[in-house]
Design an enzyme around this catalytic site. Structure first.
Site, PDB file in Angstrom:
ATOM      1  N   THR A   1       0.959  -1.272   0.055  1.00 20.97           N
ATOM      2  CA  THR A   1       0.069   0.086   0.009  1.00 20.97           C
ATOM      3  C   THR A   1       0.761   1.119  -0.081  1.00 20.97           C
ATOM      4  O   THR A   1       1.722   1.369   0.908  1.00 20.97           O
ATOM      5  CB  THR A   1      -0.898  -0.034   1.213  1.00 20.97           C
ATOM      6  N   GLU A   2       0.635   2.037  -1.044  1.00 23.20           N
ATOM      7  CA  GLU A   2       1.307   3.414  -0.819  1.00 23.20           C
ATOM      8  C   GLU A   2       2.951   3.381  -1.103  1.00 23.20           C
ATOM      9  O   GLU A   2       3.410   4.215  -0.685  1.00 23.20           O
ATOM     10  CB  GLU A   2       0.832   4.456  -0.046  1.00 23.20           C
TER      11      GLU A   2
END
Lengths: 415, 433
Positions: free
Chosen positions: B145-146
């Site tokens: 994530t990210e």
């Protein structure tokens, strides 16, 4: 040579009961910082000794002219005061006359309107005696004074709109007040509105072209000692939610009460403090009783500056539920005192304050739900205080004064 | 030789509705169906459908020399299925070309790694199954994530058998080193593909910025920048949100025209080729080790985790959320588990970020709330409802029909059906300031 301003107001701390006095103080302090010489003219009822003009000019009922810091204050013997209607004016005049031992002839106007005109006549004479470059008049009671001073001196006039009759009276404005406001705005060289919200009212309701109106938001004075003072919460397991302001239709105290009822139905450990006075006080007390929450709603009456600060510190949450709030300095004061705020979207302060919760004043459910959220989630309360306080610390009266100064320079016609 | 690896992130969260205190114990309607549908439909029309068409054309017209990779979250796929199934069809069409790689990540685009390894792994498994079922391939390269990354995440991912992993080519990690080589973690051997943030952000953030000195960015200019890497780099990793095409950069800016042109110009250079992350990880041996003890990401200027954690509301919400993990899993209630996992999506915490709020800023994108505080309120109210469901069993009936509201003050007398209170341990009524 520094710029000189002849300013007309009708209240100034410590003798003030509302936001106008606070704003005038902040603004004149800011202007003094910028090197502007302010002469502030203010009505004040004399104590009964004969009215002698300190400047020696005949026919002007002055109580005195004092130097307050960098500012010269001229007190005019008058019973004008803020936030009164015709009836309250009469009552107040009788109190003053009583105090003066009922002189044979009263110099005061027989009604509010007459007194406004009388004050404006005195203003004309002051304008002939004083040296200044710009006239600056705060709110409707002084607009006529500003117009007279402009006619007598030929100097430009700036009127500063802190509130309009539509804020005070909703859709049933007093026609005489409305007419005075409209004339002041029309005769002014420039208009300062305390918010875009108020600018909207000025253009929509008074037919003023938008480019004549400048927006100068209010700010809040910073007392650096405040940061280090602890909150004054009452440690009895109850949460405290505060309303602070005049108890009038404009301020929406009734919405505060209905939201309180909704909160208490859900969670009983809250006390609601209603601080201030006003014509809806009786209604509020009766309403609290009929809603069955009289034991949870405390009325404090009018609070002094020191008590006001104490009230902010005692509270866990401050709510500004105004129906129509031209600006609204109190949420900024609350944050300065470390108490988070919920504010009405129908306010000028909502244009400059982001780190807070916002509600539509009529949305009782949303207001109650947000009150409960702040009381229930300590992380939210802390975050709102930390961020809000930081945001408010960046606001300064000097910035507002800077904008006023550039407006003065514009109306004088040269930079 | 420069291998160009192009990867797009495709993600949409389940945005919460304005769930009030008064809904707790009464409504399980947590998500804003109308708003989510509106956004999915809008972005499908402006970005996903035209962009997928464009990528398919590029693959076909270059006889497969052009390649592209995607990381699509489970929450995005579910919402495509509900609101815009054509988007799934068009991704499947891309998958069928054999030139498109799908990466692995957490199904819920969560920050689970930071709070629960078990949960992290379960979400990766769930995501893998979803990719297999829809696109008939098994992801072999992981992206967190990210692009959140550090040594510990790399080590876990390597143990899980992945053959490559993506990360941000952050300056404060690389120093003088270039992102245009394949690296490995300080204590491992999994190949790391680092984002060339300059060339990526030239498109993602600067493409339509009139005050940028390189504006307007032409395909020729961009291709020449990539060609210039020949001789001092082996790979160019261009990572960006898919919504860059048509949504962040509107069609009117010429972004589609630009994207149609630059890959072909790049391919004119005989030393250049497009390679998907899996191919890059297989083909290139890592050149050097990269020690990243601290957490990095691709967000904001800081490239750290301050977009999702660090303020009091983010931390309180996160703590309360993972505090019930065991109870949620023990309940065996699938709907409840799914709702709890949807709350883990990083976007909720991003919306609670206050660091730039007063300035009004980038965190506003797709942000359905008036303020970070409003997001926190909706989130915590929903979580409190979940907790009540946990305590009342699967039927959701609250035994005495009453929701009891408690504060920290009476936390030790918390009734069974009462609210849990967020935040720090009880310290009485005084605030910390």
């Amino acid at each position: 040579m520094s710029l000189r301003v002849l300013m007309f107001g009708w209240e100034f701390p410590p003798f003030s009961s509302g936001g106008l006095g606070t704003a005038c103080k902040g603004l004149t302090d800011g202007l003094s910082q910028k090197g502007v010489k302010v002469t502030f003219v203010i009505p004040k009822a004399s104590g009964g000794t004969s009215s002698v003009s300190s400047s020696g000019a005949p026919g002007i009922q002055l109580i005195g002219a004092d130097q307050v810091g960098d500012m010269k204050v001229i007190e005019v013997d008058s019973v004008l005061r803020g936030y009164v209607n015709a009836e309250q004016y009469h009552e107040h005049m009788m109190t003053v006359l009583n105090r003066q031992g009922h002189p044979a002839t009263s110099l005061y106007g027989k009604d509010l309107h007459q007194e406004v005109l009388r004050y404006a006549e005195i203003a004309k004479r002051i304008a002939l005696l004083e040296d200044f470059d710009v006239i600056h008049a705060h709110d409707w009671m002084t607009y006529q004074a500003g117009i007279n001073a402009k006619e007598a001196s030929g100097k430009p006039l700036v009127v500063h709109v802190h509130a309009t009759e539509f804020d005070r009276s909703g859709d049933n404005p007093n026609q005489a007040v409305y007419a005075l406001e409209k004339m002041g705005m029309e005769r002014a060289d420039r208009i300062i509105a305390v918010s875009s919200y108020t600018k909207g009212i000025i253009t929509d309701r008074y037919g003023i072209p938008p480019d004549k109106v400048a927006v100068v938001h209010n700010a809040v004075a910073h007392n650096h000692n405040q940061e280090h003072r602890p909150p004054a919460s009452i440690n009895d397991g109850m949460k405290t939610v505060l309303f602070l302001g005049r108890i009038t239709m404009q301020k929406g105290p009734d919405y505060f009460l209905y939201a309180a009822k909704r909160v208490l139905d859900f969670f009983p450990h809250v006390r609601f403090v209603v601080a201030g006075s006003g014509d809806m006080e009786r209604f509020m007390i009766d309403k609290a009783a009929s809603l069955g929450i009289a034991d949870r709603v405390l009325f404090t009456g009018f609070l002094s500056a020191e008590q006001t600060e104490q009230a902010y510190r005692m509270a866990d949450l401050y709510v500004l539920p105004s129906v129509s709030e031209p600006f609204g300095i109190t949420p900024l004061e609350s944050l300065t005192n470390g108490t988070p705020v919920i504010i009405s979207r129908q306010s000028g302060v909502s244009e400059v304050l982001k780190n807070c919760l916002k509600v539509d004043f009529w949305d009782i459910d949303d207001m109650a739900s947000k009150m409960l959220s702040v009381l229930k989630y300590p992380a939210l309360e802390n975050q709102l205080v930390d961020d809000g306080r930081q945001e408010v610390s960046r606001m300064s009266w000097e910035d507002s004064a800077e904008k006023c100064l550039s407006i003065y320079q514009q109306v004088r016609g040269f930079p | 030789m420069v291998d160009i690896s192009l990867y797009f992130q495709v993600h949409q969260p389940y945005r919460l509705r304005r769930y009030s205190v008064f809904d707790i114990g009464k409504s399980r309607d947590y998500f804003d169906k109308k708003k989510n549908e509106e956004i999915i439909s809008r972005v499908a029309k402006k970005c996903y459908l035209p962009s997928n068409r464009l990528m398919l054309d590029l693959i076909n017209e270059t006889d497969g020399a052009f390649k592209v990779a995607y990381s699509i979250t489970g929450t995005a796929m579910e919402q495509f299925a509900s609101f815009e199934p054509r988007v799934i069809d068009s991704f499947q069409e891309l998958a069928d070309t054999g030139k498109v790689e799908f990466l692995s990540e957490t199904y819920y685009h969560s920050l689970a790694f930071l709070h629960s390894q078990d949960e992290f792994k379960e979400q990766i498994r769930q995501h893998r199954k979803m990719i297999q079922a829809n696109f008939h391939q098994t992801p072999s390269v992981f992206r967190n994530t990210e692009l959140i990354y550090n040594n510990a995440i790399a080590s876990l991912i390597e143990k899980m058998g992945y053959k490559g992993m993506l990360a941000e080519g952050a300056d404060h990690v690389l120093g003088w080193r270039s992102p245009n080589f394949v690296y490995r973690p300080a204590h491992g051997s999994i190949p790391l593909l680092l984002k060339n943030y300059k060339l990526s952000d030239d498109i993602a953030f600067r493409f339509s910025n009139h005050s940028w000195k390189e504006f307007p960015l032409t395909a020729e200019k961009y291709a020449s920048w990539i060609n210039a890497i020949n001789g001092n780099g082996r790979v160019v990793n261009l990572f960006m949100d898919y919504e860059t095409l048509g949504e962040h950069q509107w069609a009117q800016t010429g972004i589609f025209k630009f994207f149609r042109a630059w890959p072909r110009l790049v391919l004119k250079h005989p030393d250049n080729s497009f390679q998907n992350p899996g191919e890059v990880a297989t083909k290139h041996r890592p050149e050097a080790g990269l020690d990243v003890p601290q957490l990095i990401s691709w967000a904001d200027l800081e490239r750290d985790l301050s977009a999702w954690q660090g303020n009091q509301i983010q931390d309180a919400a996160m703590k309360e959320l993972y505090a019930v993990e065991r109870l949620v899993k023990a309940s065996k209630d699938k709907a409840l588990l799914d709702s709890w996992r949807r709350l883990q999506t990083s976007d909720h915490f991003y919306y609670m970020c206050t660091k730039y709020f007063a300035d009004g800023d980038v965190h506003k994108y797709f942000n359905p709330y008036d303020s970070p505080y409003d997001c926190f309120i909706a989130f915590m109210n929903v979580l409190n409802d979940l907790i009540i469901r946990l305590k009342t069993g699967r039927d959701g009936q609250i035994s005495d029909g009453q929701v009891t509201f408690t504060t920290e003050a009476d936390a030790d007398t918390l009734p069974v059906n009462g609210f849990m209170i967020s935040g720090e341990p009880s310290r009485g009524l005084g605030r910390s300031r």
